[in-house]
Design an enzyme around this catalytic site. Structure first.
Site, PDB file in Angstrom:
ATOM      1  N   ASP A  44      38.395  35.681  55.201  1.00 22.39           N
ATOM      2  CA  ASP A  44      37.069  35.910  54.605  1.00 22.39           C
ATOM      3  C   ASP A  44      35.945  35.893  55.631  1.00 22.39           C
ATOM      4  O   ASP A  44      34.798  36.175  55.290  1.00 22.39           O
ATOM      5  CB  ASP A  44      36.781  34.870  53.514  1.00 22.39           C
ATOM      6  CG  ASP A  44      37.684  35.047  52.324  1.00 22.39           C
ATOM      7  OD1 ASP A  44      37.749  34.149  51.473  1.00 22.39           O
ATOM      8  OD2 ASP A  44      38.365  36.094  52.254  1.00 22.39           O
ATOM      9  N   CYS A  57      41.774  45.796  44.652  1.00 22.86           N
ATOM     10  CA  CYS A  57      40.412  46.135  45.084  1.00 22.86           C
ATOM     11  C   CYS A  57      40.558  46.781  46.457  1.00 22.86           C
ATOM     12  O   CYS A  57      41.651  46.976  46.965  1.00 22.86           O
ATOM     13  CB  CYS A  57      39.562  44.869  45.147  1.00 22.86           C
ATOM     14  SG  CYS A  57      40.238  43.642  46.231  1.00 22.86           S
ATOM     15  N   ARG A  89      28.082  38.963  44.404  1.00 23.60           N
ATOM     16  CA  ARG A  89      29.231  38.272  43.802  1.00 23.60           C
ATOM     17  C   ARG A  89      29.434  36.908  44.442  1.00 23.60           C
ATOM     18  O   ARG A  89      29.915  35.975  43.811  1.00 23.60           O
ATOM     19  CB  ARG A  89      30.509  39.109  43.988  1.00 23.60           C
ATOM     20  CG  ARG A  89      30.578  40.356  43.147  1.00 23.60           C
ATOM     21  CD  ARG A  89      31.922  41.018  43.264  1.00 23.60           C
ATOM     22  NE  ARG A  89      32.991  40.045  43.095  1.00 23.60           N
ATOM     23  CZ  ARG A  89      34.274  40.306  43.378  1.00 23.60           C
ATOM     24  NH1 ARG A  89      34.612  41.486  43.851  1.00 23.60           N
ATOM     25  NH2 ARG A  89      35.207  39.380  43.195  1.00 23.60           N
ATOM     26  N   LYS A 130      31.876  29.401  46.223  1.00 21.39           N
ATOM     27  CA  LYS A 130      32.400  30.315  45.195  1.00 21.39           C
ATOM     28  C   LYS A 130      33.878  30.010  44.936  1.00 21.39           C
ATOM     29  O   LYS A 130      34.289  29.851  43.791  1.00 21.39           O
ATOM     30  CB  LYS A 130      32.265  31.762  45.648  1.00 21.39           C
ATOM     31  CG  LYS A 130      33.040  32.781  44.800  1.00 21.39           C
ATOM     32  CD  LYS A 130      32.819  34.204  45.218  1.00 21.39           C
ATOM     33  CE  LYS A 130      33.726  34.695  46.290  1.00 21.39           C
ATOM     34  NZ  LYS A 130      35.088  35.054  45.878  1.00 21.39           N
ATOM     35  N   ASN A 131      34.663  29.914  46.008  1.00 22.55           N
ATOM     36  CA  ASN A 131      36.117  29.832  45.819  1.00 22.55           C
ATOM     37  C   ASN A 131      36.609  28.446  45.444  1.00 22.55           C
ATOM     38  O   ASN A 131      37.783  28.282  45.125  1.00 22.55           O
ATOM     39  CB  ASN A 131      36.836  30.363  47.063  1.00 22.55           C
ATOM     40  CG  ASN A 131      36.627  31.863  47.200  1.00 22.55           C
ATOM     41  OD1 ASN A 131      36.159  32.529  46.260  1.00 22.55           O
ATOM     42  ND2 ASN A 131      36.927  32.397  48.363  1.00 22.55           N
ATOM     43  N   ARG A 152      46.448  43.284  45.639  1.00 18.63           N
ATOM     44  CA  ARG A 152      46.246  42.018  44.915  1.00 18.63           C
ATOM     45  C   ARG A 152      47.256  41.818  43.772  1.00 18.63           C
ATOM     46  O   ARG A 152      46.904  41.615  42.634  1.00 18.63           O
ATOM     47  CB  ARG A 152      44.819  41.905  44.378  1.00 18.63           C
ATOM     48  CG  ARG A 152      43.691  42.233  45.303  1.00 18.63           C
ATOM     49  CD  ARG A 152      43.543  41.361  46.530  1.00 18.63           C
ATOM     50  NE  ARG A 152      43.112  40.012  46.272  1.00 18.63           N
ATOM     51  CZ  ARG A 152      41.821  39.627  46.212  1.00 18.63           C
ATOM     52  NH1 ARG A 152      40.890  40.514  46.320  1.00 18.63           N
ATOM     53  NH2 ARG A 152      41.495  38.362  46.011  1.00 18.63           N
TER      54      ARG A 152
HETATM   55  C1  EPZ Z   1      41.707  33.786  47.431  1.00 19.06           C
HETATM   56  O1  EPZ Z   1      42.181  35.009  46.876  1.00 19.06           O
HETATM   57  C2  EPZ Z   1      40.218  33.989  47.645  1.00 19.06           C
HETATM   58  N1  EPZ Z   1      39.581  34.267  46.375  1.00 19.06           N
HETATM   59  C3  EPZ Z   1      39.981  35.147  48.613  1.00 19.06           C
HETATM   60  O2  EPZ Z   1      38.577  35.229  48.844  1.00 19.06           O
HETATM   61  C4  EPZ Z   1      40.672  34.823  49.932  1.00 19.06           C
HETATM   62  O3  EPZ Z   1      40.515  35.910  50.815  1.00 19.06           O
HETATM   63  C5  EPZ Z   1      42.172  34.579  49.675  1.00 19.06           C
HETATM   64  O4  EPZ Z   1      42.331  33.526  48.696  1.00 19.06           O
HETATM   65  C6  EPZ Z   1      42.913  34.188  50.949  1.00 19.06           C
HETATM   66  O5  EPZ Z   1      42.362  33.046  51.479  1.00 19.06           O
HETATM   67  C7  EPZ Z   1      39.317  33.243  45.525  1.00 19.06           C
HETATM   68  O6  EPZ Z   1      39.636  32.107  45.782  1.00 19.06           O
HETATM   69  C8  EPZ Z   1      38.623  33.612  44.235  1.00 19.06           C
HETATM   70  P1  EPZ Z   1      46.039  34.940  47.931  1.00 19.06           P
HETATM   71  P2  EPZ Z   1      43.697  35.105  46.297  1.00 19.06           P
HETATM   72  O7  EPZ Z   1      46.760  34.845  46.655  1.00 19.06           O
HETATM   73  O8  EPZ Z   1      44.062  33.851  45.655  1.00 19.06           O
HETATM   74  C9  EPZ Z   1      49.207  38.408  48.450  1.00 19.06           C
HETATM   75  C10 EPZ Z   1      36.495  36.303  49.035  1.00 19.06           C
HETATM   76  O9  EPZ Z   1      36.039  37.172  49.794  1.00 19.06           O
HETATM   77  N2  EPZ Z   1      49.694  38.004  47.127  1.00 19.06           N
HETATM   78  O10 EPZ Z   1      46.108  33.818  48.905  1.00 19.06           O
HETATM   79  O11 EPZ Z   1      43.804  36.358  45.522  1.00 19.06           O
HETATM   80  C11 EPZ Z   1      47.835  39.057  48.346  1.00 19.06           C
HETATM   81  O12 EPZ Z   1      47.960  40.429  47.991  1.00 19.06           O
HETATM   82  C12 EPZ Z   1      37.895  36.453  48.474  1.00 19.06           C
HETATM   83  O13 EPZ Z   1      35.876  35.266  48.673  1.00 19.06           O
HETATM   84  C13 EPZ Z   1      50.849  38.589  46.624  1.00 19.06           C
HETATM   85  O14 EPZ Z   1      51.471  39.424  47.273  1.00 19.06           O
HETATM   86  O15 EPZ Z   1      44.494  35.253  47.676  1.00 19.06           O
HETATM   87  C14 EPZ Z   1      47.270  38.868  49.728  1.00 19.06           C
HETATM   88  O16 EPZ Z   1      47.764  39.882  50.576  1.00 19.06           O
HETATM   89  C15 EPZ Z   1      38.575  37.703  48.975  1.00 19.06           C
HETATM   90  N3  EPZ Z   1      51.279  38.232  45.393  1.00 19.06           N
HETATM   91  C16 EPZ Z   1      47.831  37.514  50.140  1.00 19.06           C
HETATM   92  O17 EPZ Z   1      48.972  37.278  49.287  1.00 19.06           O
HETATM   93  C17 EPZ Z   1      50.629  37.305  44.624  1.00 19.06           C
HETATM   94  O18 EPZ Z   1      51.082  37.008  43.503  1.00 19.06           O
HETATM   95  C18 EPZ Z   1      46.845  36.362  49.977  1.00 19.06           C
HETATM   96  O19 EPZ Z   1      46.481  36.317  48.637  1.00 19.06           O
HETATM   97  C19 EPZ Z   1      49.450  36.722  45.154  1.00 19.06           C
HETATM   98  C20 EPZ Z   1      49.006  37.077  46.411  1.00 19.06           C
END
Ligand code: EPZ
Length: 448
Positions: free
Chosen positions: A304, A116, A396, A22-23, A121
């Site tokens: 995850d 969520c 999903r 998915k990712n 996020r």
């Molecule tokens: C990706 O989400 C994945 N989703 C998530 O998988 C995964 O948990 C996550 O990376 C971490 O590995 C997809 O790839 C579609 P991040 P993403 O930006 O990109 C904070 C699943 O279950 N942050 O690395 O949204 C954020 O709030 C999903 O498959 C900011 O503060 O993750 C979080 O606490 C869940 N500001 C942390 O960083 C920003 O602008 C990691 O987020 C962006 C992120």
């Protein structure tokens, strides 16, 4: 309401063909917009996050056709587009359309994707990297609007955000000049995006490291590409085999990076064998508590897999602790496992598991994708029947989880619950008296 009904207690035994990631798929779908010819993707997972993103793309003129696991996608008729809240909020992958449409049209707009249950996020890091590419970025009430051709420069990520790294890549591959991203996320899905873009003509160095160098090119061409298997789904199904004392082989796992996942299974006393395109976990009955498991960005233990490992460790006699450092509120699994008899609790950022008790079936509710998968795992290991509501979250990211696990002996089924029609019916008697009767059948009865 729909739910998954499960009769627990069966050992899972047999072979599963692992679905596509998915990712890895979601950022690559966004990247297809940058290609000036049709793209063909193989091993595409048929999951609702993919279908939702394809729908959002179709609103901007991108044509696509998913046949089994083969996806044809053509963005040549795509147009600049503002993705409203109903589209931007549907799937987290939608935020990547910002970088893709900016990279293609040098303008894009998107409503805030919203938080969520696992966390707020925010997208502040996404906006930061686009500003560092000297793009005019306006953060308004109704969303984020970006304009101008990205110009190569220095991008610094204070936190290795996966999505922000991917957006920076999507915006930089057709930028004017060269971009260096410092502090890039190193997740395998980011490396996969780089490989897809390179094959389409992008010039990227440092793939898999935290420093990426991108030399902007004028165009990217259409390609055929095979998506990798899903490492989190692999970890989920292997842990499910362990919870049921089973023996499961996963096929279609070539190139799937399990770093951080195999290590966590190993400290829990579980060994995974890997030969050719297969991974095998044969439960030995040994399950060890884990003193401390901490989620963190790749190559550490992935967030995850946190809910799934929590479920698994409820069966390991002794005290285990899992600390969540990536998302601020990814603890939905705790309350639901308690309903199944698990001795589990959480404080600020850590989950405390006093494992060893048998789980019993219960009615539980998933509030996010990975909690849902973990509750299915627990239901399969529990004694008796369980109902997992919120199965739409599981769909999903897990393709046909009921059909897939039933193939290896799981007793589970997707169930639709119809609102029973309870209608008060006043039957007019011949003698003029009235009699009220409750009709609880949903079928209309024939008036006689
Ligand atoms: C990706 O989400 C994945 N989703 C998530 O998988 C995964 O948990 C996550 O990376 C971490 O590995 C997809 O790839 C579609 P991040 P993403 O930006 O990109 C904070 C699943 O279950 N942050 O690395 O949204 C954020 O709030 C999903 O498959 C900011 O503060 O993750 C979080 O606490 C869940 N500001 C942390 O960083 C920003 O602008 C990691 O987020 C962006 C992120």
């Amino acid at each position: 309401m729909s739910y998954i009904s499960i009769i627990g207690g069966n050992r899972l035994e047999g072979e599963i063909s692992l679905q596509g990631s998915k990712n890895a798929t979601l950022p690559i779908l966004a990247a297809c917009v940058l290609c000036d010819g049709p793209v063909e993707l193989f091993n595409c997972p048929d999951i609702s996050d993919v279908r939702d993103l394809l729908y959002a793309l179709s609103c901007a003129g991108v044509k696509s056709k998913l046949t089994g696991h083969r996806l044809e996608l053509d963005g040549s008729d795509a147009v600049p587009f503002f993705f409203g809240p109903e589209l931007a909020g549907k799937t987290r992958g939608g935020v990547l359309l910002l970088g893709a449409f900016l990279g293609r049209f040098f303008e894009a707009g998107m409503a805030y994707p919203g938080g969520c249950v696992i966390g707020a996020r925010p997208i502040d890091l996404h906006c930061k990297v686009l500003k560092e590419l000297r793009v005019i970025t306006e953060e308004r009430e109704d969303g984020v609007f970006v304009k101008g051709r990205p110009r190569g420069g220095k991008v610094v990520l204070p936190y290795p955000s996966v999505g922000a790294t991917e957006n920076a890549l999507l915006a930089a591959v057709r930028a004017e000049g060269t971009t260096k991203i410092y502090g890039a996320a190193r997740e395998p899905e980011v490396a996969e995006l780089c490989r897809f873009l390179q094959k389409a003509g992008a010039k990227i160095e440092g793939v898999g490291t935290s420093v990426l160098r991108i030399e902007g090119v004028s165009r990217l061409h259409g390609i055929s590409y095979t998506l990798p298997g899903d490492r989190i789904v692999a970890g989920t199904y292997l842990a499910t085999a362990a919870m049921t004392g089973g023996d499961v082989i996963l096929r279609n796992t070539t190139g799937v990076c399990m770093k951080g996942i195999f290590e966590s299974l190993r400290v829990a006393g579980l060994t995974v064998y890997r030969t050719g395109d297969a991974m095998r976990l044969r439960a030995s009955g040994k399950r060890l508590p884990v003193k401390m498991l901490k989620t963190a960005p790749f190559p550490a233990f992935p967030t995850d897999m946190q809910s799934q490992m929590t479920a698994l460790l409820t069966l390991a006699a002794g005290e285990s602790v899992i600390c969540e450092t990536v998302f601020e509120s990814r603890f939905g699994i705790v309350g639901e496992l308690q309903k199944m008899g698990a001795d589990v609790s959480c404080d600020k950022q850590c989950i405390f598991i006093r494992g060893g008790k048998k789980l019993h079936g219960a009615t539980v509710t998933a509030t996010d994708l990975r909690t849902g998968a973990a509750l299915v795992m627990a239901g399969l290991a529990a004694e008796g029947e369980s109902r997992v509501y919120g199965s739409e979250f599981i769909a999903r990211g897990y393709e046909n989880i009921c059909g897939t696990l039933s193939l290896v002996g799981a007793k589970m089924a997707q169930t639709e619950e119809y609102e029973e029609k309870t209608e008060n019916r006043v039957w007019q008697q011949k003698d003029g008296n009235c009699e009220t009767e409750q009709d609880t059948s949903s079928a209309l009865r024939q008036f006689v």
